[in-house]
Scaffold this motif. Structure first.
Motif, short mmCIF file in Angstrom:
data_model
loop_
_atom_site.label_atom_id
_atom_site.label_comp_id
_atom_site.label_asym_id
_atom_site.label_seq_id
_atom_site.Cartn_x
_atom_site.Cartn_y
_atom_site.Cartn_z
N ASN A 4 0.86 -1.19 0.00
CA ASN A 4 0.00 0.00 0.00
C ASN A 4 0.89 1.24 0.00
OD1 ASN A 4 -1.90 1.94 0.35
ND2 ASN A 4 -2.49 1.33 2.43
N LEU A 5 0.93 1.94 -1.14
CA LEU A 5 1.80 3.13 -1.23
C LEU A 5 0.96 4.40 -1.26
CD1 LEU A 5 4.42 1.69 -3.71
CD2 LEU A 5 4.76 2.21 -1.30
N SER A 6 -0.23 4.31 -0.73
CA SER A 6 -1.12 5.46 -0.74
C SER A 6 -0.66 6.51 0.28
CB SER A 6 -2.53 4.95 -0.41
OG SER A 6 -3.16 5.79 0.48
N ASP A 7 -1.08 7.77 0.05
CA ASP A 7 -0.79 8.84 1.02
C ASP A 7 -1.81 8.85 2.14
OD1 ASP A 7 1.53 10.06 0.19
OD2 ASP A 7 0.50 11.10 -1.43
N ASP A 8 -2.87 8.10 1.93
CA ASP A 8 -4.00 8.16 2.85
C ASP A 8 -3.82 7.15 4.01
OD1 ASP A 8 -6.40 8.99 3.78
OD2 ASP A 8 -7.58 7.68 2.46
N VAL A 9 -2.65 7.17 4.62
CA VAL A 9 -2.38 6.28 5.76
C VAL A 9 -1.66 7.10 6.84
CG1 VAL A 9 -2.23 4.10 4.49
CG2 VAL A 9 -0.21 5.54 4.70
N ARG A 10 -1.46 6.49 7.99
CA ARG A 10 -0.82 7.23 9.09
C ARG A 10 0.64 7.59 8.76
NH1 ARG A 10 0.21 5.45 15.03
NH2 ARG A 10 0.59 3.47 14.03
N PHE A 11 1.38 6.63 8.21
CA PHE A 11 2.79 6.87 7.88
C PHE A 11 3.04 6.51 6.41
CE2 PHE A 11 3.03 5.51 12.46
CZ PHE A 11 3.30 6.78 12.97
N PRO A 12 2.76 7.42 5.47
CA PRO A 12 2.99 7.10 4.05
C PRO A 12 4.46 6.75 3.79
CG PRO A 12 1.81 9.18 4.29
CD PRO A 12 2.25 8.79 5.66
N VAL A 13 4.66 5.82 2.86
CA VAL A 13 6.02 5.39 2.51
C VAL A 13 6.61 6.42 1.54
CG1 VAL A 13 7.36 3.59 1.36
CG2 VAL A 13 5.41 2.97 2.81
N LEU A 14 7.83 6.90 1.81
CA LEU A 14 8.47 7.87 0.92
C LEU A 14 9.45 7.18 -0.04
CD1 LEU A 14 9.36 10.82 3.33
CD2 LEU A 14 7.26 10.42 2.04
N GLY A 15 10.11 6.17 0.44
CA GLY A 15 11.11 5.49 -0.37
C GLY A 15 11.66 4.32 0.43
N TRP A 60 2.27 -5.38 16.17
CA TRP A 60 2.78 -5.64 14.81
C TRP A 60 1.69 -5.39 13.77
CZ3 TRP A 60 4.03 -11.25 16.51
CH2 TRP A 60 5.20 -11.27 17.28
N MET A 61 0.48 -5.86 14.09
CA MET A 61 -0.58 -5.84 13.07
C MET A 61 -0.95 -4.43 12.65
SD MET A 61 -0.62 -8.78 12.24
CE MET A 61 0.36 -10.04 13.02
N VAL A 62 -0.78 -3.46 13.57
CA VAL A 62 -1.06 -2.07 13.20
C VAL A 62 -0.19 -1.71 11.98
CG1 VAL A 62 -0.86 0.33 13.96
CG2 VAL A 62 -1.68 -1.43 15.55
N GLY A 63 1.09 -2.09 12.04
CA GLY A 63 1.99 -1.78 10.93
C GLY A 63 1.75 -2.67 9.73
N VAL A 64 1.61 -3.96 9.97
CA VAL A 64 1.44 -4.93 8.86
C VAL A 64 0.24 -4.53 8.01
CG1 VAL A 64 0.81 -7.31 8.33
CG2 VAL A 64 2.56 -6.85 10.04
N LEU A 65 -0.86 -4.19 8.66
CA LEU A 65 -2.09 -3.92 7.91
C LEU A 65 -2.05 -2.57 7.19
CD1 LEU A 65 -4.84 -5.48 10.19
CD2 LEU A 65 -3.50 -6.49 8.34
N GLU A 66 -1.18 -1.68 7.68
CA GLU A 66 -1.03 -0.43 6.92
C GLU A 66 -0.21 -0.69 5.65
OE1 GLU A 66 -0.86 3.22 9.15
OE2 GLU A 66 0.71 3.95 7.81
#
Ligand code: FAD
Length: 417
Positions: free
Chosen positions: A158-169, A317-323
């Motif tokens: 999930n590379l969406s911006d619509d999450v708590r911590f969007p992935v930058l790179g 863990w699941m908070v992060g995994v599911l994001e």
């Protein structure tokens, strides 16, 4: 079907040859006693016998071989650390892993598929760039990538911006691998045994005989729950029990023991090739050849000699995994387990000589020691055989805590394993 397998199947008494020895009595003395039959202890025995011809060796294991962290880890093998000492050391281990199956004539299921460490903030991108440059400096294949490349490498992320911590790179470490951890223990164990090393399972070390020598102290005996043996040299390779066993030899280590947990899901169709970790979410995962997703994170937040699996850790863990992979919400967790990890303040190991003559240390492997198994065995064997510290492990000496030459590999160790 190979002919040898067919022959074995048709044999009346059909039992395969033993991979490990039948139990024997302890001898009264050994040139070398290795405390702990995990990967590190067994690898040390293997290289002592293979490379140095030292075979009057006993490995003493209080349970069965590989029953400690060697058989509990999440199998991550990589070398993208931050300190030059760390990178050089782990890179030497990664290289040894590549030849191990051939050395042992045993399939370790080593699978090289790159390790991806996600960056969710500018500060994390900066830290990934730093690690990328250290890796490149040592000739290790590494790339810093943006979202487009990540989308190609891990299409289901999930590379969406619509999450708590969007992935930058992310940092892509190409040698990142996994290997079957119990096979690593068996390979080293049976290789050492075939060369004459004794492996004693169900044999707990309970203390040491220490004598005064030249104004200092020297180890001469090892006490066990099966009696006392004389020992020329002793090395402790006991992971979560490092502080306790060193204390029996009168040595104080700057180590605290924390539980570390992991879990595995039901098998899924292959969707994840690289290993993925996120320090922001404090979680990492990989998919095994069977299709299960192995998930882990940081250590428990309190010291304990315990291997309980907790609901709190799984939830965290699941908070992060599911994001990162929201569709995993649909799947079940099959197993959860824990090991005990010996953590140093600078997230680096303690290796080399100790203040007790002929007593050597292999400790402080925390959450990161599986990948180091081959190079620990190699360097420990050289240390014991020559009574000189190999250059590759000089920086990991216990003295660094009194000379303030700490290594600090925390940024590259936590949650990536
Ligand atoms: C959940 C989890 C995930 C991990 N994931 C990774 C990973 O992905 N990558 C990575 O590189 N590392 C990882 N690690 C860390 C890694 O597993 C360890 O650092 C490594 O296995 C240590 O190997 P060892 O041989 O020193 O210890 P162990 O395998 O723990 O062996 C030590 C042995 O000593 C024995 N022992 C203890 N006390 C005594 C005594 N008094 N007498 C005789 N025997 C004794 C124990 O029974 C044990 O078998 C993880 C650890 C855990 C718990």
């Amino acid at each position: 079907m190979p002919f040898s397998l067919l022959k074995l199947g048709l044999k009346k008494d059909g039992a395969p040859p033993r991979a490990l020895p039948t139990p024997t009595d302890l001898k009264p003395s050994y040139d070398v006693v290795i405390v702990g039959g995990g990967g590190h202890g067994l690898a040390t025995a293997y290289y002592l016998a293979r490379d140095w011809g030292v075979t009057d060796v006993a490995v003493l294991e209080k349970s069965y071989i590989g029953s400690g962290n060697t058989g509990r880890n999440t199998m991550v093998i990589r070398s993208n650390y931050l300190t030059p000492d760390g990178v050089r050391f782990y890179d030497a281990s990664v290289r040894l892993y590549r030849d191990l199956a051939h050395d042992f004539d045993l399939n370790l299921m080593l699978s090289e598929r790159a390790q991806i460490t996600l960056a969710h903030t500018d500060a994390q991108m900066r830290s990934m760039r730093w690690r990328d440059e250290v890796s490149r400096h040592f000739g290790i294949r590494s790339d810093l990538v943006g979202r487009d490349e990540l989308r190609r490498l891990v299409p289901f992320m999930n590379l969406s911006d619509d999450v708590r911590f969007p992935v930058l790179g992310a940092l892509v470490h190409h040698p990142g691998s996994i290997a079957r951890h119990d096979a690593v223990a068996w390979g080293y164990g049976s290789g050492a045994w075939k060369r004459g090393v004794e492996i004693h399972q169900n044999t707990e070390v309970t203390g040491f005989g220490i004598e005064s020598a030249n104004g200092g102290r020297k180890v001469t005996e090892v006490h066990t729950d099966r009696g006392t043996v004389k020992a020329g040299k002793v090395i402790q390779c006991v992971a979560g029990m490092s502080g306790e066993v060193a204390r029996m030899a009168g040595i104080k280590l700057p180590i605290k023991t924390f539980p570390l947990q992991a879990c595995v899901t039901q098998p899924l169709k292959r969707f994840l090739d690289p290993l993925v970790s996120s320090a922001q979410h404090h979680v990492y995962m990989s998919q095994t050849a069977r299709g299960e997703v192995v998930i882990g994170g940081g250590s428990d937040p309190y010291t304990r000699y315990n291997t309980d699996a907790t609901l709190e850790m799984k939830e965290a863990w699941m908070v992060g995994v599911l994001e990162i992979f929201p569709f995993l919400a649909e799947i079940k967790i099959l197993r959860q387990w824990a090991g005990m990890t010996d953590m140093t303040p600078d997230y680096s190991p303690v290796m080399g000589k100790s203040e007790v003559k002929n007593y050597y240390l292999d400790a402080g492997w925390g959450t990161w020691g599986f990948k180091a198994t081959p190079i620990c065995g190699k360097t420990n064997a050289e240390l014991i055989a020559r009574d000189e510290t190999p250059e590759l492990i000089e920086a990991f000496s216990l003295e660094r805590f009194s000379t303030f030459k700490l290594l600090d590999d925390k940024a590259a160790t936590a949650a990536s394993h």
